[in-house]
Each structure stands twice: as C-alpha cells, then as structure tokens.
Design a protein around this motif. Structure first.
Motif, short mmCIF file in Angstrom:
data_model
loop_
_atom_site.label_atom_id
_atom_site.label_comp_id
_atom_site.label_asym_id
_atom_site.label_seq_id
_atom_site.Cartn_x
_atom_site.Cartn_y
_atom_site.Cartn_z
N SER A 100 0.84 -1.20 0.00
CA SER A 100 0.00 0.00 0.00
C SER A 100 0.87 1.24 0.00
O SER A 100 0.59 2.22 -0.71
CB SER A 100 -0.93 0.00 1.22
N GLY A 101 1.93 1.22 0.81
CA GLY A 101 2.86 2.34 0.83
C GLY A 101 3.53 2.55 -0.52
O GLY A 101 3.75 3.68 -0.96
N TYR A 104 1.09 4.15 -2.87
CA TYR A 104 0.96 5.57 -2.52
C TYR A 104 2.13 6.37 -3.09
O TYR A 104 1.93 7.46 -3.65
CB TYR A 104 0.91 5.72 -1.00
N CYS A 105 3.34 5.84 -2.98
CA CYS A 105 4.51 6.52 -3.55
C CYS A 105 4.40 6.64 -5.07
O CYS A 105 4.77 7.67 -5.65
CB CYS A 105 5.79 5.77 -3.19
N THR A 108 1.70 9.39 -5.94
CA THR A 108 1.79 10.68 -5.26
C THR A 108 3.17 11.29 -5.53
O THR A 108 4.12 11.06 -4.77
CB THR A 108 1.57 10.52 -3.74
N ILE A 111 5.32 13.78 -2.65
CA ILE A 111 5.63 13.47 -1.26
C ILE A 111 7.13 13.71 -1.02
O ILE A 111 7.95 13.50 -1.91
CB ILE A 111 5.26 12.00 -0.90
N ARG A 114 10.57 11.16 -1.94
CA ARG A 114 9.81 10.11 -2.63
C ARG A 114 10.68 8.92 -3.01
O ARG A 114 10.29 7.75 -2.84
CB ARG A 114 9.16 10.70 -3.87
N THR A 118 10.22 5.20 -1.46
CA THR A 118 9.92 4.10 -2.38
C THR A 118 10.87 2.92 -2.17
O THR A 118 10.44 1.76 -2.11
CB THR A 118 10.03 4.58 -3.84
#
Length: 571
Positions: A100-101, A104-105, A108, A111, A114, A118
């Motif tokens: 999930s992380g 998101y990276c 997005t 962030i 990044r 990642t």
C-alpha cells in the motif's frame, strides 16, 4: 516411455495432501504473478515514475537486493517460532501494508523524499516475501505425506512458473491493451495480496504434519528441552549475544556503503545523513533483536521426530552423546569446524565450480535488470516485453512435465556443464548486429530476443536442478548442509556486482538517447542508420557478457576429472 509413465503416475499421490497445500499453491501463483511482473518493470518504474537514471536505478536495486538477501537468511527462525498459520497471516498482512505504501509513492509525485521512501517500501515488502518463500518450503513438507512430497515440490515449481507466465501477460495487458502506466502493476499486486489473505485464512488451518495411512504418527511435535546446568545457560547466552551483535554489525557495516552510494549517485534526493542512518540502524536493530529472540525460542523449543519410538524428553546435553558433548564446547569448536570445511579440497572444488558458473547464473538476473529497458529501447515502446518474458516459464513448465524424466537419466556433471553452456549461448543471438538478421530492425530484435530466451530456458532446465545435486554429491557425508549453505556465497557476491553495474552497462551501451548534433536522438533511430561502431552498440554489451558466461562451462568441461573427484554418484 517407462520413465515418463512412472513420472506421471507419481502425481497421483497428490490426493495425499492437505487442503493447506493447495491453498499455498494458490497463494504461490497469485504472488508469483505480481513478483515476476514487478521484476519486469522495476527498472522502468524507478526511472519513468520515480525519476532515477539508469545508474541510480541499478544501484538502488542492488542496495535493496543485498539487504533483502541478508534478511532471507534470518527469516527461517521466525517462521519456525510462529508456526505456518501465524507466519503466513502476519506475512501477508505486512505485505499488504508495505505494498500500500508503494502504491501511494507511485501515485503521489509530491511526497517528501519520494525516492527514499519508495526504496524503503520495496525493501520492507521483501521481508514478508522472504517469509512466504520459507513458508512454501516448509508447507511442501508439512502438508504432504512421505509418498506425495516429491510430487508436491514439482507442483510448487510448476505453480511458480505459471505465475511467471501470467506476469508477462499481465504487463502487456496493462501497458499495451489498457494503455495504463506501469504503476498499475502495483495496484494488481495490492489486489492479489487481499485475495491471498482470505485464501490463507480459509485453507491454512493447521500446523500439524500430514501423515499417510500407513505412516507412523510422529514428527514436528514440540518437546520441551531441559537446561541441565549453568554452563549450558551461559553457552546459550553467548550464542544469543553472538547472533545479535553479528547481525547488527554486518548490517551496520553495509550502511556507510549505502549512504556513500546514495549521496554520490543520487544527489537529487537531498535527504540528510541523519535520516539515512536512522533508517539503517532501526532496521538493523529490529532484525537483530527479533532474530535473537527467535533463536532463543528455537533452541529452547527444538523439534524432534521420534519415528518408530515413543516421544521422550530429550536433554540438550547428554554425557552419552559425543555429538552433544562437542556442541557444549562452544564457539571454538564451531570455528575450527568451519575452517576445516573451507580448506577441504572438496569445498575448494565446489567453490571453483560455482564461481565459474556465476556468469551463466547472471543471465537470468539480466532478464529483469537489463532486458526490459533494452527491449523497449531497441524495439520501441510497442515492444511485447511481457510476452518475451513468458517464453522462459512456458518452456520450464513443459520441460518439467515432459523432459525432466528423460534428462534425469543422464550423468549429473555432464548435464550441469552442457546445460550451463547451452544457457550461456543465450548471449550469442543478442551479440549479432541486427542488420545481419533482418532488414527490419523490429523483426530482427524480436528474432534475437526469442532465440536468446529459448537458449536460456532449455539450458536452465538442464543445468539448474543439477547444480544442487552436484553440491550434495561432492560434499563429504554429513556436511551436505554446510556445503549447500556456503554455495550461495559466490552468487550473492556476483548478484551484488551485476546489479550495481547494470545501470552503468545500460547507460554505456544502450542509453535511451544518444546525442547527435546537439540533439537527443532515440537509440533505435541511431541504430537504424548503422553509423555507430560495433563497440558502442548494445550488441557489444551482450558479447562481453557472453564471453564471461561461456568461459566458465568450457573450463569445467576440460577439467571434468578434477571437478568430479569424490562425487558420490559419478558416471
């Protein structure tokens, strides 16, 4: 035909399996589909989405790969301690969180840090992936009987390769059919993780060993071991401290190298040293503490199989047992044993063979590190990269089903060497200038790619299974486990070097653009003009890698008598 008939009849014993076995194979297919798909797109994802250069992507993958490999060695005690039911649930939930992380990276772009986040997510995702790899091996034994165990391992291997086939089709479907960016492969991985959690909850309902009708009840029952004296307690304390500080020291020793590489080659990320050091120390302490705790429970709750006799309490140290007496003498005897193993002629021969085969083993590594970007650049954005990556697993699956019973009839060493030589020939079609193959550059590179994957796949099918057999055959009796453990060392070193250099090789011989007249021109267009000297083309890269790969098997072919001294099964 008799061998083939017997081989397929052996699969009939798979009815002697627990439903958890089939649950694990379902998880295996789903997870392998994502893992192989991610291995196809990871370098492209890091460059196109995260913004890494070829070199930066290579270094980043190497750092994550090295730490993940170290973690893989330490994950076994956790699984033993937790048991399969808890371990697979915890592993899959952790995988869902980390993936999930990663998603998101990917989606997005603004962030902070990044690129660093990642890489951390990719590394953390590798920890539960290592747990799953261990669980598959334990489950293949635990949820099959003695009769069905061999067939169970074949099914696991086939299931993994079915996932590999599906991964290539998935990449092409997402990127070409749906015209979606590669980040959507990560979304697929998130979805499969949710499915595997439910599959695990429904099917993996026991930790007990499956026993056949005519097999005796035994095995894998926990026996509380008695600590007889203070000396044994002191020994265990020293062992735990050794494990903790050894693990912590080895990981922290790698931290300065990682920081140096990041600061030197990833200047665009401008994160301070305190963040990097905090990440590495935190991960190191977490692994070290957890591994030490697992070692404690693994020793104090050791498993013993009392087949054909009653289960009895077994002391750790028995005066009547010479083996246990040797264990109580501690670290000095262990170091002396390791020294004797390392200097033994049989060990030197094994290490020499493994070193010579490193170039061949690296060929499979290049299918993920080099070939996806290489294919997209020389064939074009329309390259069927996923389809090309399905060739290998398709041949492997068909080979396991049809050719393995025939191959198994031949001498281990001959199949190892000739298979490795055949696999090394995969570089030959790639080293030929494209205009010698076809007038159409796209057609030429497709022909070269298909021929290369066919050589690699048939060679792998011949030599890869025989490597493990060779290691066990040259090892002295009673030292097979030690030799197998050391066998991963040359590959670990080579994987680190090849991974670190992969981006450099792409940037030198197959960059995305070549500057001509002050203009960035795609390399495919430059190759069409045939103006580049051979040693500046992608073909030169494969020629160099091919020479490195082919030399090893040729040396082993001429030195057969030396490499087969003392083999238990020598033909």
């Amino acid at each position: 035909m008799g061998a083939i008939t017997t081989y397929f009849k052996d699969f009939g014993v798979l009815k002697e399996t627990h439903k958890a076995f089939w649950g694990l194979q379902t998880i295996n297919v789903l997870d392998a589909t994502f893992e192989f798909a991610f291995s196809i797109i990871i370098t492209i994802f890091l460059s196109k989405t995260i913004g890494f250069t070829d070199q930066e992507a290579g270094y980043a993958i190497t750092i994550v790969g090295v730490v993940s490999s170290i973690t893989f060695f330490f994950i076994g005690p956790f699984v033993d301690w937790l048991g399969i039911r808890k371990a697979i649930f915890i592993g899959l939930v952790a995988m869902f969180i980390f993936r999930s992380g990663l998603v998101y990276c990917a989606f997005t772009p603004d962030i902070p840090y990044r690129g660093v986040v990642t890489l951390v997510m990719i590394f953390l995702s590798g920890v539960p992936a290592a747990m799953l790899g261990t669980i598959y091996q334990i489950g293949n034994r635990r949820y099959t009987t003695e009769r069905s165990q061999a067939a169970g391992f074949n099914i696991w291997y086939i299931a993994m390769n079915i996932g590999a086939i599906a991964s290539g089709l998935l990449v092409d479907y997402i990127h070409k059919t749906l015209s979606l960016p590669f980040e959507w492969v990560l979304v697929f991985g998130l979805g499969t993780t949710i499915i595997t959690i439910f599959v695990a909850l429904i099917t993996v309902t026991t930790n007990e060993q499956l026993v056949g009708k005519d097999e005796e009840q035994c095995a894998h029952k926990y026996i509380e071991l008695e600590i007889l004296n203070q000396k044994e307690k002191d020994y265990l304390d020293k062992l735990r401290r050794l494990v903790m500080f050894g693990t912590l020291g080895s990981l922290l020793a790698f931290a300065p190298i990682a920081i140096l590489i990041i600061y030197h080659y990833l200047p665009n990320f401008a994160f301070d040293a305190r963040l990097a050091i905090a990440i590495w120390i935190g991960v190191s302490l977490m692994i070290s503490f957890g591994y030490t705790l697992a070692i404690k429970h693994r020793i104090l709750n050791k498993k013993r199989c009392a087949r054909n006799e009653a289960l009895l309490k077994v002391p750790v140290i028995s005066e009547a047992s010479n083996t246990e007496e040797k264990k109580s003498k501690g670290l000095k005897e262990g170091l002396a044993y390791a020294k004797n193993v390392i200097i033994a002629p049989a060990f030197v021969r094994m290490l020499a063979a493994l070193t010579l085969l490193v170039g061949v083993r690296a060929a499979f590594l290049y299918t993920g590190l080099l070939m996806p970007k290489y294919w997209y650049r020389v064939i074009g954005e329309g390259a069927q990269v996923g389809w090309l990556n399905t060739i290998n697993p398709v041949i492997i699956v068909l080979g396991v089903l049809l050719l393995v019973p025939i191959i198994n009839r031949y001498d281990t060493y001959k199949m190892l060497v000739w298979g490795a030589l055949l696999a090394a020939m995969c570089f030959v079609p790639l080293a030929v200038p494209w205009y010698y193959i076809s007038d159409n550059i796209v057609v030429a590179y497709y022909i070269m790619a298909v021929a290369s994957m066919i050589f690699l796949s048939f060679g792998e099918m011949m030599w890869s299974p025989r490597l493990s057999h060779y290691i066990v055959s040259v090892a002295p009796s009673g030292q097979e486990g030690t030799y197998s453990a050391f066998a991963s060392l040359p590959w670990f070193v080579a994987k680190t070097i090849a991974g670190g250099l992969s981006g450099v090789m792409l940037a030198k011989w197959c960059p995305e653009f070549i500057v001509q007249g002050g203009v960035n021109v795609p390399i495919q267009k430059v190759l069409i003009t045939q103006t580049l000297p051979y040693w500046q083309t992608p073909e030169a890269l494969w020629l160099i890698l091919g020479i490195i790969a082919i030399i090893g098997p040729i040396i082993m072919l001429f030195l057969k008598d030396w490499f087969t001294v003392g083999m238990k099964q020598k033909v």
